[in-house]
Design a protein around this motif. Structure first.
Motif, PDB file in Angstrom:
ATOM      1  N   ALA A   1     -19.387  35.137 -49.500  1.00 31.44           N
ATOM      2  CA  ALA A   1     -18.309  36.075 -49.846  1.00 31.44           C
ATOM      3  C   ALA A   1     -16.960  35.502 -49.409  1.00 31.44           C
ATOM      4  O   ALA A   1     -15.960  35.583 -50.134  1.00 31.44           O
ATOM      5  CB  ALA A   1     -18.559  37.436 -49.197  1.00 31.44           C
ATOM      6  N   GLU A   2     -16.984  34.908 -48.225  1.00 30.75           N
ATOM      7  CA  GLU A   2     -15.763  34.314 -47.697  1.00 30.75           C
ATOM      8  C   GLU A   2     -15.326  33.129 -48.563  1.00 30.75           C
ATOM      9  O   GLU A   2     -14.156  33.010 -48.925  1.00 30.75           O
ATOM     10  CB  GLU A   2     -16.044  33.843 -46.261  1.00 30.75           C
ATOM     11  N   ALA A   3     -16.309  32.294 -48.922  1.00 30.19           N
ATOM     12  CA  ALA A   3     -16.000  31.084 -49.686  1.00 30.19           C
ATOM     13  C   ALA A   3     -15.440  31.402 -51.063  1.00 30.19           C
ATOM     14  O   ALA A   3     -14.640  30.641 -51.613  1.00 30.19           O
ATOM     15  CB  ALA A   3     -17.252  30.207 -49.815  1.00 30.19           C
ATOM     16  N   ILE A   4     -15.858  32.525 -51.637  1.00 35.36           N
ATOM     17  CA  ILE A   4     -15.349  32.876 -52.970  1.00 35.36           C
ATOM     18  C   ILE A   4     -14.164  33.835 -52.865  1.00 35.36           C
ATOM     19  O   ILE A   4     -13.728  34.415 -53.865  1.00 35.36           O
ATOM     20  CB  ILE A   4     -16.446  33.481 -53.882  1.00 35.36           C
ATOM     21  N   GLY A   5     -13.681  34.036 -51.643  1.00 39.74           N
ATOM     22  CA  GLY A   5     -12.503  34.862 -51.456  1.00 39.74           C
ATOM     23  C   GLY A   5     -12.724  36.330 -51.742  1.00 39.74           C
ATOM     24  O   GLY A   5     -11.853  37.017 -52.259  1.00 39.74           O
ATOM     25  N   ALA A   6     -13.946  36.846 -51.404  1.00 42.70           N
ATOM     26  CA  ALA A   6     -14.246  38.251 -51.699  1.00 42.70           C
ATOM     27  C   ALA A   6     -14.864  38.927 -50.480  1.00 42.70           C
ATOM     28  O   ALA A   6     -15.779  39.739 -50.578  1.00 42.70           O
ATOM     29  CB  ALA A   6     -15.188  38.356 -52.897  1.00 42.70           C
ATOM     30  N   MET A   7     -14.337  38.570 -49.302  1.00 40.24           N
ATOM     31  CA  MET A   7     -14.874  39.079 -48.050  1.00 40.24           C
ATOM     32  C   MET A   7     -14.873  40.604 -48.018  1.00 40.24           C
ATOM     33  O   MET A   7     -15.765  41.236 -47.451  1.00 40.24           O
ATOM     34  CB  MET A   7     -14.019  38.520 -46.914  1.00 40.24           C
ATOM     35  N   ASP A   8     -13.833  41.197 -48.634  1.00 35.03           N
ATOM     36  CA  ASP A   8     -13.724  42.662 -48.618  1.00 35.03           C
ATOM     37  C   ASP A   8     -14.778  43.318 -49.502  1.00 35.03           C
ATOM     38  O   ASP A   8     -14.966  44.532 -49.442  1.00 35.03           O
ATOM     39  CB  ASP A   8     -12.326  43.085 -49.080  1.00 35.03           C
TER      40      ASP A   8
END
Lengths: 464, 464
Positions: free
Chosen positions: B194-201
């Motif tokens: 999620a972090e790597a694809i910029g969608a942590m939220d």
């Protein structure tokens, strides 16, 4: 204490690993005996439809049944004023269609009726499951407790009664209980007694009264019978009968005279003689017990139950608990479900009381524990890894083995884990042991410690 | 059909003797493995206080909890217009203070909290008990079903994860299942993705979405993620990650690059490496399985569960049933009860699915039956009595033996009893046999019949 501290419902228990081990020891013993006598396991669901249960346990019993609230919008078909117009009792029947089983007999009857087309009769089943009752919790009385039933249905053979006596003896023998009594009586004998004292119309009252002898004594029972309308004359005749002392043979002779004009009483006596005779034949077996602990007890009545033939109850001497087993013959298991004339006989062990009795008599063997046998301990990362293949091999060899899951600088933590858990052996590995391909094995009880070659660990423990 | 014909609640089952035998075979296998790994048995009551259960399973779960109506006059404190003023949901909380357990984890957490002062940590328990859920019944989904949990609490050692993989392999190996996959992933790896694809939220949405891959396929999952607000850019990056193919080592390498800037992802990778390393050490053991059936599956998410570390799921190939086992690491078992920071890891076998899988693969052994081994038959009163001591001796020697309980003129009835019950041997006694102190032993399968001296019966069957 934290205000979130959760609680457990009144009258229920958690069974810790120590208690589970002891309970399993009892249940395994019972199960093994039941199976050798040809009984097959059955389990029914915890929930039954409410109409299957109601009306089977008397008004008082019905009140104690735990009812399950219907899922979803259970109020949707109720009038707005239902709280006042219906009251709890009526509303319960509208909003709770299911309930927790109250005993194992009614679910068994339901099962027999639903499967009567495919079952082979006589059908012998045992069933070991919890039941639930909304009784007021008190010492030794729980709202969830296990029953442990064995029944034969579809035969009136008295072999079943003889075998019940043997099974009770076998279970208690294997559990090491030496002083106990298998009380036996017969409903038709109680019937004959009522007939002989001219109080046939008061048969139920007499059974209920006699049932209280243990608790309130002869005089109070007689008073109660008088209150319930049993005549003074009948009571005067009843007293010496209940007080009659003698062995099985003497009682049979005494009753034969008493029942000269009571066909019911005579049927009861004939059954008792037939059961006795079968037990005498069984006794030709090698290593047959010298004493079956039978007590032909004319004061055994088993209350208002549905029994119609022989009745049983088992008392262990020298302990506080009440009877640990009971049962009897009935001639109509499934009548309430529209299938008449299916006779049977059954009995049940009270696991909680049996547990308490064994505890009080100190009869649980040391093996009645579930404990890890070996705790491995690695003192650094390398020796932790060094332990792993031997951990695997010890388990494969059948030893319950653990590796303390973290590497601890101080030995105290894993050692007190072993002590608290009652693990008898610790197997230690540090760089010293690892270098020479060995382990240090410590006997936790004696404190003795010795080196064992890694490849010989399995063999070492096999001889312990 | 009789109008009294009783019924069983929807979604519940009776377990007949045949089914019980097979279920017990599975449960014994699991229990034996759990115990060799140092897990101890625990049982909790069927009922829990409602406030212990509510709020733990999400809104949907709360709706499925079976609530138990309070005993006695449960309406007494309600306003007269409660039906309209409260509605079902609010009224339920007033008139039902207890409920049936929904899973084994929450009762376990409640037990740990109540006993945390006396338990030895790490505490390893297993628990095999039914749970109840008001789901709509359908094929393979029941309202009463068994769970079979094993958990270790009070340690974050990854040894537990490695051992779970071994236990699953051991149980399935012993049950004869050859083609299966132990899918493993890690919540922190999902976090890293999620972090790597910029969608942590959108981490939760991503987990829930990925969890449906099996059922609805990649495209629909991507659509759902878009609907839930995951950006097109993120989705474009996610697709190749989920589609990445490679063995465990290749995946670790791939993710190492991907997680260069994700501490969460790196923690997940470090755990995966440590688990793998321990398994490699275990593999030094003699007779260690050549294949642990591990499938490092980046698409395994286990929905909205409370897992925080490694997660597991087991699939058997070539059968219709879904996953037969699942679990994972959590860091806060008892937080909801005010006791934070108690980490653990656990998994569970789905007994019903495992049963169906073994049935479908035809893997139940012939021994997974509970049947009487020998049926004795007496043709008249005298030979019936003649059977009794030998009946006793055969049982003492460990053979499950019955005597047909009545004397029948025709052999058909006892013989069809033996056939229907699957009893392999009949031991017949009439006046002929009795006179010479023998029995006729009939092999019910082959039809072969032979005379055996009464005193040699035990020995005869010991060699069968």
């Amino acid at each position: 204490m934290n205000k979130n501290q959760p609680t457990r419902p009144d009258g229920t228990r958690d069974f810790s690993p120590e208690v589970m081990a002891k309970r399993n020891y009892i249940l395994q013993t019972i199960r093994a005996v039941y199976q050798r006598y040809g009984f097959l396991p059955l389990e029914t669901p915890a929930m039954e439809n409410l109409d299957v249960l109601t009306g089977k346990y008397g008004d008082e019993g019905d009140q104690l049944i735990f009812k399950i609230l219907n899922s979803g919008d259970f109020l949707k078909d109720l009038p707005a004023d239902a709280v006042t117009s219906m009251g709890s009792k009526k509303m319960a029947s509208k909003i709770a269609g299911k309930a927790l089983r109250y005993d194992l007999t009614v679910p068994f009857a339901r099962y027999v009726v639903m499967n009567r087309g495919t079952l082979t009769f006589p059908f012998k089943r045992y069933q070991i499951q919890p039941v639930w009752r909304g009784d007021r919790p008190q010492k030794g009385r729980y709202r969830e407790f296990y029953q442990c039933d064995a029944d034969v249905v579809g035969t009136d053979s008295l072999l079943c009664e003889a075998e019940i006596i043997l099974m009770i003896n076998e279970v208690l023998g294997k559990l090491g209980v030496q002083n106990f009594q298998v009380k036996i009586n017969h409903r038709q004998i109680l019937n004959g007694i009522a007939e002989a004292i001219g109080a046939m119309d008061k048969f139920s009252d007499i059974c209920v009264g006699i049932d209280k002898l243990d608790k309130i004594g002869l005089d109070k029972v007689m008073q109660e019978l008088a209150d319930r309308g049993v005549s003074g004359e009948s009571i005067a005749q009843l007293k010496p009968i209940l007080a009659f002392e003698g062995n099985l043979q003497e009682k049979l002779t005494y009753l034969t005279t008493l029942f000269e004009n009571s066909p019911n009483g005579q049927k009861g006596l004939a059954d008792m003689r037939a059961i006795t005779q079968m037990l005498n034949s069984f006794a030709q077996a090698k290593d047959f017990p010298t004493d079956l602990h039978i007590d032909f007890d004319l004061t055994l009545a088993r209350g208002l139950s549905y029994y119609t033939g022989a009745i049983f109850e088992v008392k262990v001497e020298g302990v506080q608990v009440g009877s640990i087993s009971g049962g009897g013959r009935y001639d109509d298991l499934t009548g309430a479900f529209g299938v008449p004339d299916l006779p049977g006989v059954g009995f049940s062990f009270g696991i909680d009381r049996l547990y308490d009795a064994l505890e009080e008599l100190n009869l649980f063997p040391a093996e009645a524990t579930v404990a890890t046998q070996i705790l491995m301990i690695g003192f650094d990362e390398a020796s932790f890894a060094y332990c792993l293949p031997y951990l695997y091999e010890l388990r494969q060899a059948g030893f319950a083995t653990e590796l303390y899951p973290t590497v601890e600088k101080k030995i105290k933590k894993p050692m007190s884990y072993a002590n608290n858990r009652g693990i008898p052996f610790a197997v230690l590995a540090g760089s010293d042991e690892m270098q020479v391909g060995e382990f240090s094995v410590k006997n936790m009880l004696s404190g003795e410690q010795q080196r064992v070659k890694a490849g010989e660990l399995k063999t070492f423990f096999a001889t312990k």
